[in-house]
Scaffold this motif. Structure first.
Motif, PDB file in Angstrom:
ATOM      1  N   GLY A  49       0.807  -1.401  -0.036  1.00 38.87           N
ATOM      2  CA  GLY A  49      -0.047  -0.026   0.132  1.00 38.87           C
ATOM      3  C   GLY A  49       0.675   1.283   0.007  1.00 38.87           C
ATOM      4  O   GLY A  49       0.540   2.268  -0.815  1.00 38.87           O
ATOM      5  N   TRP A  50       2.014   1.433   0.569  1.00 40.64           N
ATOM      6  CA  TRP A  50       2.747   2.494   0.655  1.00 40.64           C
ATOM      7  C   TRP A  50       3.239   2.536  -0.612  1.00 40.64           C
ATOM      8  O   TRP A  50       3.382   3.754  -0.858  1.00 40.64           O
ATOM      9  N   LEU A  51       3.710   1.472  -1.518  1.00 39.67           N
ATOM     10  CA  LEU A  51       4.221   1.472  -2.675  1.00 39.67           C
ATOM     11  C   LEU A  51       2.990   2.449  -3.638  1.00 39.67           C
ATOM     12  O   LEU A  51       3.410   3.052  -4.677  1.00 39.67           O
ATOM     13  N   VAL A  52       1.844   2.071  -3.547  1.00 36.24           N
ATOM     14  CA  VAL A  52       0.813   2.364  -4.265  1.00 36.24           C
ATOM     15  C   VAL A  52       0.839   4.099  -3.823  1.00 36.24           C
ATOM     16  O   VAL A  52       0.863   4.964  -4.858  1.00 36.24           O
ATOM     17  N   GLY A  53       1.047   4.428  -2.657  1.00 37.59           N
ATOM     18  CA  GLY A  53       1.126   5.884  -2.363  1.00 37.59           C
ATOM     19  C   GLY A  53       2.231   6.604  -2.870  1.00 37.59           C
ATOM     20  O   GLY A  53       1.935   7.981  -3.464  1.00 37.59           O
ATOM     21  N   TYR A  54       3.251   5.864  -2.850  1.00 41.81           N
ATOM     22  CA  TYR A  54       4.756   6.671  -3.512  1.00 41.81           C
ATOM     23  C   TYR A  54       4.612   6.780  -5.037  1.00 41.81           C
ATOM     24  O   TYR A  54       5.237   7.536  -5.740  1.00 41.81           O
ATOM     25  N   LEU A  55       3.872   5.720  -5.551  1.00 45.02           N
ATOM     26  CA  LEU A  55       3.743   5.602  -6.902  1.00 45.02           C
ATOM     27  C   LEU A  55       2.483   6.837  -7.613  1.00 45.02           C
ATOM     28  O   LEU A  55       2.740   7.586  -8.476  1.00 45.02           O
ATOM     29  N   VAL A  56       1.582   7.033  -6.727  1.00 43.42           N
ATOM     30  CA  VAL A  56       0.662   8.134  -7.124  1.00 43.42           C
ATOM     31  C   VAL A  56       0.823   9.381  -6.788  1.00 43.42           C
ATOM     32  O   VAL A  56       0.711  10.458  -7.243  1.00 43.42           O
ATOM     33  N   SER A  57       1.662   9.450  -5.356  1.00 45.20           N
ATOM     34  CA  SER A  57       2.098  10.856  -5.094  1.00 45.20           C
ATOM     35  C   SER A  57       2.739  11.858  -6.117  1.00 45.20           C
ATOM     36  O   SER A  57       2.191  12.941  -6.146  1.00 45.20           O
ATOM     37  N   PRO A  58       3.798  11.476  -6.696  1.00 45.27           N
ATOM     38  CA  PRO A  58       4.407  12.437  -7.734  1.00 45.27           C
ATOM     39  C   PRO A  58       3.393  12.858  -8.809  1.00 45.27           C
ATOM     40  O   PRO A  58       3.604  14.052  -9.052  1.00 45.27           O
ATOM     41  N   ILE A  59       2.519  11.969  -9.166  1.00 44.36           N
ATOM     42  CA  ILE A  59       1.629  12.464 -10.250  1.00 44.36           C
ATOM     43  C   ILE A  59       0.537  13.522  -9.640  1.00 44.36           C
ATOM     44  O   ILE A  59       0.346  14.558 -10.520  1.00 44.36           O
ATOM     45  N   LEU A  60       0.156  13.114  -8.465  1.00 44.97           N
ATOM     46  CA  LEU A  60      -0.678  14.179  -7.834  1.00 44.97           C
ATOM     47  C   LEU A  60      -0.068  15.623  -7.762  1.00 44.97           C
ATOM     48  O   LEU A  60      -0.664  16.744  -7.914  1.00 44.97           O
TER      49      LEU A  60
ATOM     50  N   THR B 280      16.167  15.100  -5.867  1.00 47.75           N
ATOM     51  CA  THR B 280      17.366  15.889  -6.332  1.00 47.75           C
ATOM     52  C   THR B 280      17.404  15.802  -7.739  1.00 47.75           C
ATOM     53  O   THR B 280      18.333  16.593  -8.359  1.00 47.75           O
ATOM     54  N   MET B 281      16.623  15.299  -8.577  1.00 53.12           N
ATOM     55  CA  MET B 281      16.750  14.929 -10.245  1.00 53.12           C
ATOM     56  C   MET B 281      15.851  15.948 -10.827  1.00 53.12           C
ATOM     57  O   MET B 281      15.946  15.870 -11.975  1.00 53.12           O
ATOM     58  N   GLY B 282      14.965  16.742 -10.151  1.00 58.48           N
ATOM     59  CA  GLY B 282      14.001  17.869 -10.906  1.00 58.48           C
ATOM     60  C   GLY B 282      13.038  17.401 -11.331  1.00 58.48           C
ATOM     61  O   GLY B 282      12.581  16.156 -10.898  1.00 58.48           O
ATOM     62  N   SER B 283      12.506  17.587 -12.804  1.00 58.31           N
ATOM     63  CA  SER B 283      11.562  17.010 -13.258  1.00 58.31           C
ATOM     64  C   SER B 283      11.440  15.605 -13.784  1.00 58.31           C
ATOM     65  O   SER B 283      10.571  14.939 -13.740  1.00 58.31           O
ATOM     66  N   VAL B 284      12.616  15.294 -14.237  1.00 56.38           N
ATOM     67  CA  VAL B 284      12.986  13.975 -14.669  1.00 56.38           C
ATOM     68  C   VAL B 284      12.753  12.997 -13.534  1.00 56.38           C
ATOM     69  O   VAL B 284      12.472  11.899 -13.570  1.00 56.38           O
ATOM     70  N   GLY B 285      13.151  13.413 -12.229  1.00 51.17           N
ATOM     71  CA  GLY B 285      12.909  12.740 -11.171  1.00 51.17           C
ATOM     72  C   GLY B 285      11.462  12.060 -10.809  1.00 51.17           C
ATOM     73  O   GLY B 285      11.295  10.996 -10.209  1.00 51.17           O
TER      74      GLY B 285
ATOM     75  N   SER C 215      10.926   8.050 -10.609  1.00 47.13           N
ATOM     76  CA  SER C 215      10.102   7.749  -9.293  1.00 47.13           C
ATOM     77  C   SER C 215       8.937   7.101  -9.583  1.00 47.13           C
ATOM     78  O   SER C 215       8.607   6.046  -8.953  1.00 47.13           O
ATOM     79  N   ILE C 216       8.160   7.451 -10.435  1.00 52.57           N
ATOM     80  CA  ILE C 216       6.849   6.731 -10.933  1.00 52.57           C
ATOM     81  C   ILE C 216       7.181   4.996 -11.578  1.00 52.57           C
ATOM     82  O   ILE C 216       6.899   4.339 -11.191  1.00 52.57           O
TER      83      ILE C 216
END
Length: 446
Positions: free
Chosen positions: A112-123, A305-310, A314-315
């Motif tokens: 579930g944490w992985l789901v959160g970290y997957l969706v978080s950068p998109i949001l 630290t990677m900016g927009s490509v990060g 991450s996704i």
């Protein structure tokens, strides 16, 4: 034996993808790289590769063979190799079922944490900053909601059945997983600092070698192939009789080991890229910091630290992690579901609904008592029960099951096996060596 209408994998490829998918989980893409980073890199990798061959593979062949012979859930399969009418084998089978359910309950929280970290950068990217922060911040509500989402996804796949659910989704997800690995490894290796991690991972330093490292690698090899918890017995029970089990098991082990190797190829260089970007990964005496939460602390800090490509990296990374978690969780759920269908005469849909609900209740109990139960459930299920069950199955296949019947089952997919080097070595190896190695794993883990 079971009826001829029993579900089966429709192809050898489908079985290999499903079995490899079960084996490929967070133990491969999180546990293995973390252990490698904590134990000298290349030395741990070499010992791990040896342990896959000397412990994990012989045990995998045994569990698959028991399952295919029984053509039923673990309770019945173990009973069918038992020479007397006893409640002991059903008891061990039930223990395996409960262990799988315990693992699924805590696994769903981590996934579930992985789901959160997957969706978080998109949001975050589209402006929903508070929602993104909520998904990554530790809280009871967030842990419960995300575990529910993950269990619901797992239930959806298992409800589709062996062919249309487990096999179909594994056959899609595993190639995607490999593709993501290739893309991510290629990208990370081009970053500053990656070569330092690659050197640590691939160039052995004998000073790191120790007895503890050997047993640690042994345990990692055992756990990474989903052994002990009867998953491979259930999958073996869905195998057609004409499949060459030793050969197919070797292919599953090779894929699983390849994914673990690839995870090290990704995570260790990524750690040193993070270090190059100012993230502290080792303490003053060289111990790995945050080893338990590596993928939720060090790597997200690197992505930032990677900016927009990060955001893209991450996704992709958390999508990779989530796929690995899902292919394992569906096999954990299938174990009790197969038992409920055959022992209680329930439909697959009904079994999935109430067992998935039970897994969610267990996950909720852990979430509401996180400090007390999270570590305890992990320890009881993976440190105690899984090695004990592995030892039991080695004894069952090596000592309890009549040698002639074992040969007959192996021979069905490989008529010449009796005259092979494999058959000259494996039965006695399973009888004498595997129980000793499993005993060592259990002794050291406690």
């Amino acid at each position: 034996m079971a009826s001829s209408s029993r579900a089966q994998f429709s192809s050898k490829f489908g079985f290999i993808m499903a079995a490899a998918g079960s084996a490929v989980g967070l133990g491969n893409v999180w546990g293995f790289p973390t252990q490698a980073a904590s134990n000298g890199g290349a030395v741990f990798l070499l010992v791990y590769l040896v342990m896959v061959v000397v412990l994990a593979l012989p045990m995998l062949i045994a569990e698959l063979t028991i399952g295919r012979y029984g053509q039923a859930n673990p309770l019945r399969s173990v009973k069918r190799i038992w020479p007397t009418n006893s409640k002991i084998p059903a008891g061990f089978g039930l223990l395996g079922l409960l262990t799988a359910l315990m693992i699924l309950s805590f696994y769903s929280i981590i996934a579930g944490w992985l789901v959160g970290y997957l969706v978080s950068p998109i949001l975050d990217f589209i402006g929903f900053h508070s929602a993104a922060t909520w998904l990554e911040a530790f809280s009871t509500e967030r842990n419960l909601v995300l575990a529910l989402i993950f269990i619901a996804i797992t239930m959806k796949v298992v409800m589709g059945g062996v062919t249309d659910g487990i096999e179909s989704w594994s056959s899609r997800l595993m190639p995607v997983l490999v593709g993501l690995f290739v893309v991510m490894i290629g990208y990370i290796l081009l970053q500053d600092g990656a070569m330092d991690g690659l050197k640590m991972y691939l160039v052995p330093d004998a000073s790191h070698f120790s007895a503890d490292l050997v047993v640690g690698a042994m345990g990692q090899a055992f756990f990474s192939l989903s052994l002990g918890v009867t998953v491979m017995m259930v999958y073996g029970s869905y195998l057609p009789k004409d499949v060459n089990i030793p050969k197919t098991a070797t292919q599953v082990a090779m894929i699983d080991t390849g994914i673990a190797f690839g995870a090290g190829l990704l995570i260790l260089p990524a750690m040193f890229v993070a270090q190059k970007n100012g993230v502290v990964i080792y303490d003053d005496v060289g111990n790995l910091l945050n080893s338990d939460t590596l993928v939720f602390t060090v790597l997200p800090a690197m992505f930032d630290t990677m900016g927009s490509v990060g955001v893209i990296v991450s996704i992709l990374f958390f999508a990779l992690m989530l796929i690995a978690a899902l292919t394992s969780s569906i096999s954990m759920l299938e174990v009790p579901v197969s038992c409920a269908m055959e022992e209680l005469g329930q439909t697959r849909k009904k079994a999935v609904m109430w067992i998935g609900g039970l897994a969610l209740l267990l996950a909720a109990a852990i979430v509401f008592n996180f400090g007390t139960l999270f570590g305890l459930v992990i320890t009881v299920s993976t440190v105690y029960l899984q090695p004990i069950l592995g030892l039991v199955w080695a004894i069952c296949a090596g000592w309890v099951w009549h040698r002639a019947k074992l040969l007959d089952e192996i021979r069905q997919g490989n008529p010449e096996v009796e005259h092979s080097l494999f058959w000259k070595i494996w039965p006695n190896y399973l009888r004498y060596v595997c129980p000793v190695l499993m005993g060592l794993v259990f002794w050291v883990t406690i």
